[in-house]
Design a protein around this motif. Structure first.
Motif, PDB file in Angstrom:
ATOM      1  N   GLN A 177      -3.310  -8.824 -11.816  1.00  0.00           N
ATOM      2  CA  GLN A 177      -2.192  -9.066 -12.612  1.00  0.00           C
ATOM      3  C   GLN A 177      -1.654 -10.565 -12.626  1.00  0.00           C
ATOM      4  OE1 GLN A 177       0.928  -6.237 -11.019  1.00  0.00           O
ATOM      5  NE2 GLN A 177      -0.436  -4.731 -12.288  1.00  0.00           N
ATOM      6  N   ASP A 178      -2.718 -11.581 -13.032  1.00  0.00           N
ATOM      7  CA  ASP A 178      -2.670 -13.090 -13.085  1.00  0.00           C
ATOM      8  C   ASP A 178      -2.091 -13.427 -11.566  1.00  0.00           C
ATOM      9  OD1 ASP A 178      -3.343 -12.911 -15.689  1.00  0.00           O
ATOM     10  OD2 ASP A 178      -1.117 -12.333 -16.177  1.00  0.00           O
ATOM     11  N   GLU A 179      -2.399 -12.885 -10.643  1.00  0.00           N
ATOM     12  CA  GLU A 179      -1.999 -13.636  -9.486  1.00  0.00           C
ATOM     13  C   GLU A 179      -3.325 -13.642  -8.165  1.00  0.00           C
ATOM     14  OE1 GLU A 179       0.693 -13.139  -5.124  1.00  0.00           O
ATOM     15  OE2 GLU A 179       0.896 -11.417  -6.956  1.00  0.00           O
ATOM     16  N   GLU A 180      -3.494 -14.617  -7.631  1.00  0.00           N
ATOM     17  CA  GLU A 180      -4.442 -14.589  -6.796  1.00  0.00           C
ATOM     18  C   GLU A 180      -3.857 -13.994  -5.445  1.00  0.00           C
ATOM     19  OE1 GLU A 180      -5.866 -18.848  -6.129  1.00  0.00           O
ATOM     20  OE2 GLU A 180      -6.917 -18.817  -7.932  1.00  0.00           O
ATOM     21  N   VAL A 181      -4.690 -12.885  -5.084  1.00  0.00           N
ATOM     22  CA  VAL A 181      -4.394 -12.011  -3.975  1.00  0.00           C
ATOM     23  C   VAL A 181      -5.734 -11.706  -3.078  1.00  0.00           C
ATOM     24  CG1 VAL A 181      -2.527 -11.050  -5.359  1.00  0.00           C
ATOM     25  CG2 VAL A 181      -4.734 -10.011  -5.325  1.00  0.00           C
ATOM     26  N   TYR A 182      -5.342 -11.129  -2.094  1.00  0.00           N
ATOM     27  CA  TYR A 182      -6.408 -10.295  -1.413  1.00  0.00           C
ATOM     28  C   TYR A 182      -6.251  -8.893  -1.562  1.00  0.00           C
ATOM     29  CZ  TYR A 182      -6.856 -14.505   1.645  1.00  0.00           C
ATOM     30  OH  TYR A 182      -6.976 -15.953   2.243  1.00  0.00           O
ATOM     31  N   GLU A 183      -7.710  -8.261  -1.755  1.00  0.00           N
ATOM     32  CA  GLU A 183      -7.668  -6.800  -1.513  1.00  0.00           C
ATOM     33  C   GLU A 183      -8.194  -6.453  -0.345  1.00  0.00           C
ATOM     34  OE1 GLU A 183     -10.148  -3.357  -3.976  1.00  0.00           O
ATOM     35  OE2 GLU A 183     -10.127  -5.381  -4.662  1.00  0.00           O
ATOM     36  N   THR A 184      -7.992  -5.388   0.220  1.00  0.00           N
ATOM     37  CA  THR A 184      -8.430  -4.797   1.460  1.00  0.00           C
ATOM     38  C   THR A 184      -8.945  -3.257   1.181  1.00  0.00           C
ATOM     39  OG1 THR A 184      -8.179  -4.186   3.839  1.00  0.00           O
ATOM     40  CG2 THR A 184      -6.237  -3.786   2.235  1.00  0.00           C
ATOM     41  N   GLY A 185      -9.880  -2.911   2.100  1.00  0.00           N
ATOM     42  CA  GLY A 185     -10.523  -1.661   2.012  1.00  0.00           C
ATOM     43  C   GLY A 185     -11.212  -1.300   3.450  1.00  0.00           C
ATOM     44  N   VAL A 187      -2.297   5.615   5.194  1.00  0.00           N
ATOM     45  CA  VAL A 187      -2.808   4.806   6.119  1.00  0.00           C
ATOM     46  C   VAL A 187      -1.917   3.274   5.653  1.00  0.00           C
ATOM     47  CG1 VAL A 187      -4.559   2.854   6.432  1.00  0.00           C
ATOM     48  CG2 VAL A 187      -4.862   5.224   6.672  1.00  0.00           C
ATOM     49  N   CYS A 188      -1.819   3.264   4.432  1.00  0.00           N
ATOM     50  CA  CYS A 188      -1.074   2.054   3.666  1.00  0.00           C
ATOM     51  C   CYS A 188       0.295   2.341   4.145  1.00  0.00           C
ATOM     52  CB  CYS A 188      -1.180   2.279   2.198  1.00  0.00           C
ATOM     53  SG  CYS A 188      -2.738   1.764   1.355  1.00  0.00           S
ATOM     54  N   ARG A 189       0.770   3.490   4.044  1.00  0.00           N
ATOM     55  CA  ARG A 189       2.188   3.644   4.384  1.00  0.00           C
ATOM     56  C   ARG A 189       2.538   3.169   5.823  1.00  0.00           C
ATOM     57  NH1 ARG A 189       2.356   8.161   2.742  1.00  0.00           N
ATOM     58  NH2 ARG A 189       2.998   7.570   0.809  1.00  0.00           N
ATOM     59  N   ALA A 190       1.695   3.720   6.743  1.00  0.00           N
ATOM     60  CA  ALA A 190       1.783   3.497   8.230  1.00  0.00           C
ATOM     61  C   ALA A 190       1.676   2.146   8.744  1.00  0.00           C
ATOM     62  CB  ALA A 190       0.702   4.289   8.763  1.00  0.00           C
ATOM     63  N   ALA A 191       0.714   1.131   7.802  1.00  0.00           N
ATOM     64  CA  ALA A 191       0.456   0.102   8.159  1.00  0.00           C
ATOM     65  C   ALA A 191       1.400  -1.114   7.473  1.00  0.00           C
ATOM     66  CB  ALA A 191      -0.943  -0.535   7.576  1.00  0.00           C
ATOM     67  N   GLY A 192       2.398  -0.633   7.010  1.00  0.00           N
ATOM     68  CA  GLY A 192       3.727  -1.280   6.416  1.00  0.00           C
ATOM     69  C   GLY A 192       3.385  -1.751   4.929  1.00  0.00           C
ATOM     70  N   PHE A 193       2.522  -1.369   4.284  1.00  0.00           N
ATOM     71  CA  PHE A 193       2.295  -1.681   2.643  1.00  0.00           C
ATOM     72  C   PHE A 193       3.464  -1.094   2.169  1.00  0.00           C
ATOM     73  CE2 PHE A 193      -1.742  -2.685   4.303  1.00  0.00           C
ATOM     74  CZ  PHE A 193      -2.417  -3.494   3.410  1.00  0.00           C
ATOM     75  N   VAL A 194       3.692  -1.526   1.048  1.00  0.00           N
ATOM     76  CA  VAL A 194       4.970  -0.942   0.030  1.00  0.00           C
ATOM     77  C   VAL A 194       4.046  -0.601  -1.323  1.00  0.00           C
ATOM     78  CG1 VAL A 194       6.901  -1.489  -1.213  1.00  0.00           C
ATOM     79  CG2 VAL A 194       6.885  -2.331   0.870  1.00  0.00           C
ATOM     80  N   ASP A 245      -1.089   1.267  -6.078  1.00  0.00           N
ATOM     81  CA  ASP A 245      -1.040  -0.143  -5.856  1.00  0.00           C
ATOM     82  C   ASP A 245      -0.111  -0.445  -4.791  1.00  0.00           C
ATOM     83  OD1 ASP A 245      -1.024  -3.066  -5.837  1.00  0.00           O
ATOM     84  OD2 ASP A 245      -0.078  -3.337  -7.857  1.00  0.00           O
ATOM     85  N   TRP A 246      -0.709  -0.735  -3.550  1.00  0.00           N
ATOM     86  CA  TRP A 246      -0.051  -0.811  -2.281  1.00  0.00           C
ATOM     87  C   TRP A 246       0.015  -2.362  -1.835  1.00  0.00           C
ATOM     88  CZ3 TRP A 246       2.625   2.842   0.389  1.00  0.00           C
ATOM     89  CH2 TRP A 246       2.488   4.099   0.181  1.00  0.00           C
ATOM     90  N   ARG A 247       1.098  -2.867  -1.546  1.00  0.00           N
ATOM     91  CA  ARG A 247       1.336  -4.441  -1.353  1.00  0.00           C
ATOM     92  C   ARG A 247       1.821  -4.587   0.125  1.00  0.00           C
ATOM     93  NH1 ARG A 247       4.577  -8.434  -5.177  1.00  0.00           N
ATOM     94  NH2 ARG A 247       6.013  -7.448  -3.841  1.00  0.00           N
ATOM     95  N   VAL A 248       1.441  -5.597   0.978  1.00  0.00           N
ATOM     96  CA  VAL A 248       1.883  -6.220   1.985  1.00  0.00           C
ATOM     97  C   VAL A 248       2.212  -7.806   1.760  1.00  0.00           C
ATOM     98  CG1 VAL A 248      -0.086  -6.655   3.465  1.00  0.00           C
ATOM     99  CG2 VAL A 248       2.042  -6.105   4.435  1.00  0.00           C
ATOM    100  N   VAL A 249       3.230  -8.324   2.091  1.00  0.00           N
ATOM    101  CA  VAL A 249       3.544  -9.846   2.177  1.00  0.00           C
ATOM    102  C   VAL A 249       2.800 -10.231   3.150  1.00  0.00           C
ATOM    103  CG1 VAL A 249       5.215 -11.763   1.802  1.00  0.00           C
ATOM    104  CG2 VAL A 249       5.525  -9.259   0.401  1.00  0.00           C
ATOM    105  N   LEU A 250       1.966 -11.254   2.879  1.00  0.00           N
ATOM    106  CA  LEU A 250       1.318 -12.238   4.021  1.00  0.00           C
ATOM    107  C   LEU A 250       2.264 -13.618   4.421  1.00  0.00           C
ATOM    108  CD1 LEU A 250      -2.434 -11.826   3.216  1.00  0.00           C
ATOM    109  CD2 LEU A 250      -0.865 -10.606   4.771  1.00  0.00           C
ATOM    110  N   ARG A 251       2.704 -14.001   3.341  1.00  0.00           N
ATOM    111  CA  ARG A 251       3.604 -15.326   3.494  1.00  0.00           C
ATOM    112  C   ARG A 251       4.373 -15.403   2.289  1.00  0.00           C
ATOM    113  NH1 ARG A 251      -1.339 -16.683   3.946  1.00  0.00           N
ATOM    114  NH2 ARG A 251      -0.756 -18.106   5.518  1.00  0.00           N
ATOM    115  N   GLY A 252       5.482 -16.204   2.328  1.00  0.00           N
ATOM    116  CA  GLY A 252       6.431 -16.486   1.304  1.00  0.00           C
ATOM    117  C   GLY A 252       7.796 -15.801   1.588  1.00  0.00           C
ATOM    118  N   ASP A 253       8.445 -15.601   0.435  1.00  0.00           N
ATOM    119  CA  ASP A 253      10.079 -15.002   0.546  1.00  0.00           C
ATOM    120  C   ASP A 253       9.802 -13.494   0.444  1.00  0.00           C
ATOM    121  OD1 ASP A 253       9.303 -14.091  -2.081  1.00  0.00           O
ATOM    122  OD2 ASP A 253      10.616 -15.885  -3.083  1.00  0.00           O
ATOM    123  N   GLY A 254       8.768 -12.820   0.420  1.00  0.00           N
ATOM    124  CA  GLY A 254       8.702 -11.311   0.363  1.00  0.00           C
ATOM    125  C   GLY A 254       8.666 -10.679  -0.991  1.00  0.00           C
TER     126      GLY A 254
END
Length: 171
Positions: A80-88, A135-142, A161-170
């Motif tokens: 969605q036009d943002e440079e992010v990381y994906e995990t699996g 797993v996403c929920r338990a790991a703190g993803f929103v 679409d689960w996301r966790v904030v790694l840095r920034g204002d959240g």
């Protein structure tokens, strides 16, 4: 007794784990088993990813109390036009149901937060894959919502679409 979960960098002799993870029980939400040639290509990609600078991402073996129990990784993508990381991730059937994937995901979030350069880490499990969504929920993803996601290439499905904030204002 608490199980110790760690992440070990993907190595040349980890191909056996890809073979194990290629079983139908492990691939039903990922488009089914792959050919050995595709697995060898994936193995090369995992090795190459982990040979790059740490901010590019990494693949890991998940180790619990000395046993290899699965794998997890993160990689760069644009979402969605943002440079992010994906995990699996994938935990072998005989080790499932013990919270190991969630603990590995939390360890991966910590690693990506320290070594990564992207603000967000996303996971896109199928809405039908209740275990990975848990797993996403338990790991703190929103959970941001349901999206149409392509994986493997050419196969579109409804995903969370689960996301966790790694840095920034959240945000």
């Amino acid at each position: 007794m608490e199980i110790t979960v760690g992440l070990e960098p993907w190595a040349e002799d980890d191909f056996w784990l890809l073979l194990r993870k290629n079983e139908l029980a492990m691939t039903e939400h990922l488009g089914g088993p792959e050919t050995e040639a595709k697995l060898r290509d994936r193995h090369r990609r995992y090795l190459a990813l982990s040979a790059r600078e740490p901010g590019a991402g990494r693949m890991f073996r998940v180790v619990a109390d000395g046993d290899t129990v699965g794998s997890i990784g993160f990689w760069e993508r644009v979402w969605q036009d943002e440079e992010v990381y994906e995990t699996g991730w994938g935990i072998l059937p005989e080790f499932q149901g013990r919270g190991l994937a969630a603990r590995a995901a939390r360890a991966l979030v910590a690693h990506a937060g320290v070594h990564g350069t992207r603000r967000h880490l996303h996971a896109f499990p199928s809405v039908e894959h209740t275990a990975s969504n848990a797993v996403c929920r338990a790991a703190g993803f929103v959970l941001l919502g349901e999206v149409r996601f392509e994986y493997p290439p050419g196969q579109w499905h409804a995903s969370g679409d689960w996301r966790v904030v790694l840095r920034g204002d959240g945000s």
